[in-house]
Design a protein around this motif. Structure first.
Motif, mmCIF file in Angstrom:
data_model
loop_
_atom_site.group_PDB
_atom_site.id
_atom_site.type_symbol
_atom_site.label_atom_id
_atom_site.label_comp_id
_atom_site.label_asym_id
_atom_site.label_seq_id
_atom_site.Cartn_x
_atom_site.Cartn_y
_atom_site.Cartn_z
ATOM 1 N N VAL A 1 0.716 -1.162 0.043
ATOM 2 C CA VAL A 1 0.016 -0.075 0.221
ATOM 3 C C VAL A 1 1.059 1.114 0.019
ATOM 4 N N PHE A 2 0.420 2.291 -0.703
ATOM 5 C CA PHE A 2 1.314 3.366 -0.811
ATOM 6 C C PHE A 2 0.049 4.521 -0.131
ATOM 7 N N ILE A 3 0.450 5.228 0.750
ATOM 8 C CA ILE A 3 -0.461 6.253 1.187
ATOM 9 C C ILE A 3 0.182 7.586 1.008
ATOM 10 N N CYS A 4 -0.640 8.320 -0.109
ATOM 11 C CA CYS A 4 -0.640 9.680 -0.661
ATOM 12 C C CYS A 4 -1.230 10.735 0.090
ATOM 13 N N TYR A 5 -0.410 11.743 0.447
ATOM 14 C CA TYR A 5 -1.166 12.634 1.432
ATOM 15 C C TYR A 5 -0.359 14.030 1.485
ATOM 16 N N LYS A 6 -0.733 15.256 1.873
ATOM 17 C CA LYS A 6 0.041 16.336 2.130
ATOM 18 C C LYS A 6 0.744 16.442 3.415
ATOM 19 N N GLU A 7 1.803 16.376 3.469
ATOM 20 C CA GLU A 7 2.619 16.558 4.889
ATOM 21 C C GLU A 7 2.525 17.808 5.650
ATOM 22 N N SER A 8 2.864 18.848 4.946
ATOM 23 C CA SER A 8 2.989 20.322 5.695
ATOM 24 C C SER A 8 1.972 21.150 4.725
ATOM 25 N N ASP A 9 1.849 22.258 5.445
ATOM 26 C CA ASP A 9 0.831 23.504 4.887
ATOM 27 C C ASP A 9 1.859 24.555 4.212
ATOM 28 N N ASN A 10 1.551 25.361 3.725
ATOM 29 C CA ASN A 10 2.185 26.590 3.227
ATOM 30 C C ASN A 10 3.287 27.191 4.317
ATOM 31 N N GLU A 11 2.845 27.263 5.301
ATOM 32 C CA GLU A 11 3.637 27.700 6.392
ATOM 33 C C GLU A 11 4.550 26.688 7.171
ATOM 34 N N GLY A 12 4.572 25.493 6.685
ATOM 35 C CA GLY A 12 5.570 24.388 7.179
ATOM 36 C C GLY A 12 4.959 23.716 8.471
ATOM 37 N N LYS B 1 0.155 -2.318 -4.544
ATOM 38 C CA LYS B 1 -0.828 -2.879 -5.412
ATOM 39 C C LYS B 1 -1.997 -1.940 -5.289
ATOM 40 N N VAL B 2 -2.112 -1.107 -4.065
ATOM 41 C CA VAL B 2 -3.056 -0.130 -3.738
ATOM 42 C C VAL B 2 -2.463 1.138 -3.050
ATOM 43 N N MET B 3 -3.363 2.060 -3.752
ATOM 44 C CA MET B 3 -2.847 3.757 -3.486
ATOM 45 C C MET B 3 -3.953 4.249 -2.491
ATOM 46 N N VAL B 4 -3.724 4.644 -1.408
ATOM 47 C CA VAL B 4 -4.918 5.467 -0.715
ATOM 48 C C VAL B 4 -4.229 6.741 -0.815
ATOM 49 N N VAL B 5 -5.308 7.787 -1.499
ATOM 50 C CA VAL B 5 -4.957 9.211 -1.446
ATOM 51 C C VAL B 5 -5.988 9.926 -0.556
ATOM 52 N N LEU B 6 -5.490 10.450 0.649
ATOM 53 C CA LEU B 6 -6.464 11.132 1.568
ATOM 54 C C LEU B 6 -6.218 12.696 1.746
ATOM 55 N N ALA C 1 -1.461 -1.691 -15.567
ATOM 56 C CA ALA C 1 -0.914 -2.145 -14.172
ATOM 57 C C ALA C 1 -2.195 -2.563 -13.393
ATOM 58 N N LYS C 2 -1.999 -3.788 -12.933
ATOM 59 C CA LYS C 2 -3.240 -4.170 -11.909
ATOM 60 C C LYS C 2 -3.039 -3.383 -10.570
ATOM 61 N N LYS C 3 -3.728 -2.247 -10.515
ATOM 62 C CA LYS C 3 -3.403 -1.626 -9.245
ATOM 63 C C LYS C 3 -4.808 -0.703 -9.040
ATOM 64 N N THR C 4 -5.121 -0.473 -7.800
ATOM 65 C CA THR C 4 -6.395 0.289 -7.416
ATOM 66 C C THR C 4 -5.963 1.567 -6.758
ATOM 67 N N LEU C 5 -6.809 2.614 -7.140
ATOM 68 C CA LEU C 5 -6.265 3.911 -6.374
ATOM 69 C C LEU C 5 -7.848 4.122 -5.305
ATOM 70 N N ILE C 6 -7.557 4.437 -4.218
ATOM 71 C CA ILE C 6 -8.808 4.743 -3.348
ATOM 72 C C ILE C 6 -8.963 5.993 -2.825
ATOM 73 N N PRO C 7 -9.462 7.036 -3.247
ATOM 74 C CA PRO C 7 -9.483 8.361 -2.750
ATOM 75 C C PRO C 7 -10.315 8.366 -1.165
ATOM 76 N N ALA C 8 -9.595 9.038 -0.298
ATOM 77 C CA ALA C 8 -10.495 9.176 1.131
ATOM 78 C C ALA C 8 -10.487 10.634 1.429
ATOM 79 N N TYR C 9 -11.658 11.209 1.886
ATOM 80 C CA TYR C 9 -11.774 12.505 2.089
ATOM 81 C C TYR C 9 -12.341 12.725 3.582
ATOM 82 N N ILE D 1 -8.613 -6.586 -2.252
ATOM 83 C CA ILE D 1 -7.794 -6.296 -3.594
ATOM 84 C C ILE D 1 -6.533 -7.011 -3.438
ATOM 85 N N THR D 2 -5.746 -6.910 -2.350
ATOM 86 C CA THR D 2 -4.363 -7.790 -2.402
ATOM 87 C C THR D 2 -4.674 -9.036 -2.453
ATOM 88 N N LYS D 3 -5.518 -9.611 -1.683
ATOM 89 C CA LYS D 3 -5.565 -11.177 -1.544
ATOM 90 C C LYS D 3 -5.846 -11.789 -3.060
#
Length: 355
Positions: free
Chosen positions: A158-169, A219-224, A251-259, A295-297
Motif C-alpha cells: 500500500v502507498f499512502i499519498c497525502y500532504k505532509e505540511s501546509d504553506n507555513e510548514g 498494489k493499492v494507493m490510498v489518496v487522503l 498495471a493491476k493496481k487500485t487507487l482509493i480516494p479518501a476525504y 484487493i491484495t488477496k
C-alpha cells in the motif's frame, strides 16, 4: 526583440530574431529557445514553463501539447514535453552555482527511446541539438542511478499519498490521518509506504528512487485529504497522477480516494470514476482495511494461479526463462520481464502466460 522568461529561473531574457539559444544573465544558464512567432505563443510558453518550474508537470504538458497542435516543427515543444515526462527540475548546485537537472518522474524507458526526444533532435538546429544531447546524457545517468537503487527496494502493498505540511510548514491534519492508517495497516501485516516514516532514514538523499519503487510495486494507493488544495498540491498530485498513469497503462493496481471535512465533489476530476471513501463515516477504518485485504488477496491468488499454470505447461527449455520472468516481476523490472515473456512465447506460442 522579444521578451521571454528563462525556463530555469524565470528571469527575463531578451531574444533577438531567429535566435535558438540564449544565456540567462540572472542564472547564467545556456538554454534552448522556442520559435516565438507572436505574443500569444510567447505567453503560452511562459505559462507552461511557469507550471513546469513549479513541478505542475501535467498542467504544463497540456499547454505544450496545445502549442504542438499549432506548430509540430518547433523542437523546443518536444523537449519541454520530455522535461515534463521525466519531471525535470533544475536546481542550483551549491558549489558551481550552475543549474543542474533532477529527475522527479523516473521511467523504465530511457530518455534516448522517448519519441518526443527523438522529435526534438529531428527538428532542432545544430546549436539546440548539442544542448539537448548534453542534457539527455545527464538525465539518462541520473535515471540509471534511480533505477539501480529502486530495484534493491522490497515491494510495498500500500502507498499512502497525502500532504505532509501546509504553506507555513506546519503538519497537516492529513498527515495525522495518514499516520493512523499507516499503523492500522502495519498491524494487519501490510508493507506500507508512508513518507513521514518510510523516508525518515533517507534524509540527505534523493527521494525519487524510493518513491518510484513504491509506486511501481504497491498494489493499492490510498489518496487522503481534508481540503481540495491538498489533493491538488504539486507533489501530492505528482504521486497520484503517476499511479493513475500506471493503471491506464495496464498495471493491476487500485487507487482509493479518501476525504474528510469536505465536499466529495471537490475531489480532483480525475477521481470522478472512482468510489471515494468518507473518513468521517463510522467504521471507515475497518471498511478500508477489509477492502484492501480483498484487493491484495485477489491479486496474490491470481498471480499464484498464473505462475502455476505457466510452469505446469512449460517444458525444460522454457522453465528457466519463466523463472527469470517471475524474478524480474518481483524486482519490478517490467522491461526485462516483458522481454523474457516474448522469449518464452517464441519457444511455446501457446503457453498460458497471463502477465
Amino acid at each position: 526583440m522579444a521578451i521571454y522568461k528563462c525556463k530555469m529561473c524565470g528571469g527575463a531574457l531578451e531574444i533577438h530574431n531567429k535566435e535558438s539559444v540564449a544565456i540567462c544573465e540572472y542564472c547564467g544558464t545556456q538554454q534552448t529557445l522556442p520559435r516565438l512567432d507572436d505574443d500569444r505563443k510567447a505567453n503560452l510558453y511562459d505559462r507552461a514553463n511557469h507550471f513546469r518550474r513549479n513541478s505542475e508537470f501535467d498542467k504544463a504538458m497540456r499547454i505544450y501539447e496545445q502549442i504542438l497542435s499549432e506548430d509540430s516543427t518547433d523542437a523546443e515543444v518536444y523537449w519541454s514535453l520530455v522535461l515534463c515526462r521525466y519531471g525535470i527540475e533544475y536546481v542550483e548546485d551549491p558549489s558551481s552555482h550552475k543549474r543542474v537537472p533532477t529527475v522527479n518522474r523516473a521511467q523504465y524507458t530511457s530518455i534516448y527511446d522517448d519519441d518526443n526526444y527523438k522529435s526534438a533532435l529531428q527538428n532542432a538546429d545544430s546549436y539546440q541539438r548539442g544542448i539537448y544531447e548534453r542534457e539527455a546524457k545527464e538525465i539518462n545517468e541520473i535515471q540509471k542511478g534511480i533505477l539501480e537503487i529502486s530495484q534493491k527496494e522490497e515491494p510495498f502493498d500500500v502507498f499512502i499519498c497525502y500532504k505532509e505540511s501546509d504553506n507555513e510548514g506546519r503538519r497537516t491534519p492529513d498527515s495525522v490521518l495518514a499516520q493512523d492508517l499507516y499503523y492500522e495497516l502495519k498491524e494487519e501485516g501490510f508493507k506500507v509506504f508512508f513518507a513521514r516514516i518510510t523516508l525518515e532514514d533517507k534524509l540527505g538523499s534523493a527521494y525519487e528512487p524510493y518513491i518510484f519503487a513504491a509506486l511501481n510495486s504497491a498494489k493499492v494507493m490510498v489518496v487522503l485529504g481534508t481540503r481540495s488544495e491538498f489533493f491538488n498540491a504539486a507533489w501530492v498530485k505528482n504521486e497520484w497522477s503517476r499511479y493513475l498513469s500506471l493503471i491506464k497503462g495496464g498495471a493491476k493496481k487500485t487507487l482509493i480516494p479518501a476525504y474528510k471535512d469536505m465536499d466529495p465533489y471537490d475531489l480532483p476530476e480525475e477521481f470522478s470514476h472512482l468510489q471515494a471513501q468518507n473518513m468521517s463515516k463510522l467504521g471507515f477504518m475497518q471498511d478500508i482495511i477489509r477492502g484492501i485485504k480483498k484487493i491484495t488477496k485477489a491479486g496474490e491468488e491470481k498471480e499464484a494461479v498464473v505462475k502455476e499454470t505457466a510452469m505446469a505447461g512449460s517444458d525444460t527449455n522454457a522453465s528457466p526463462l519463466l523463472r527469470r520472468v517471475f524474478l524480474f516481476l518481483e524486482d519490478g523490472d517490467w522491461q526485462n520481464a516483458d522481454e523474457y515473456c516474448e522469449r518464452v512465447l517464441d519457444i511455446e506460442p501457446e503457453n498460458a502466460l497471463d502477465i
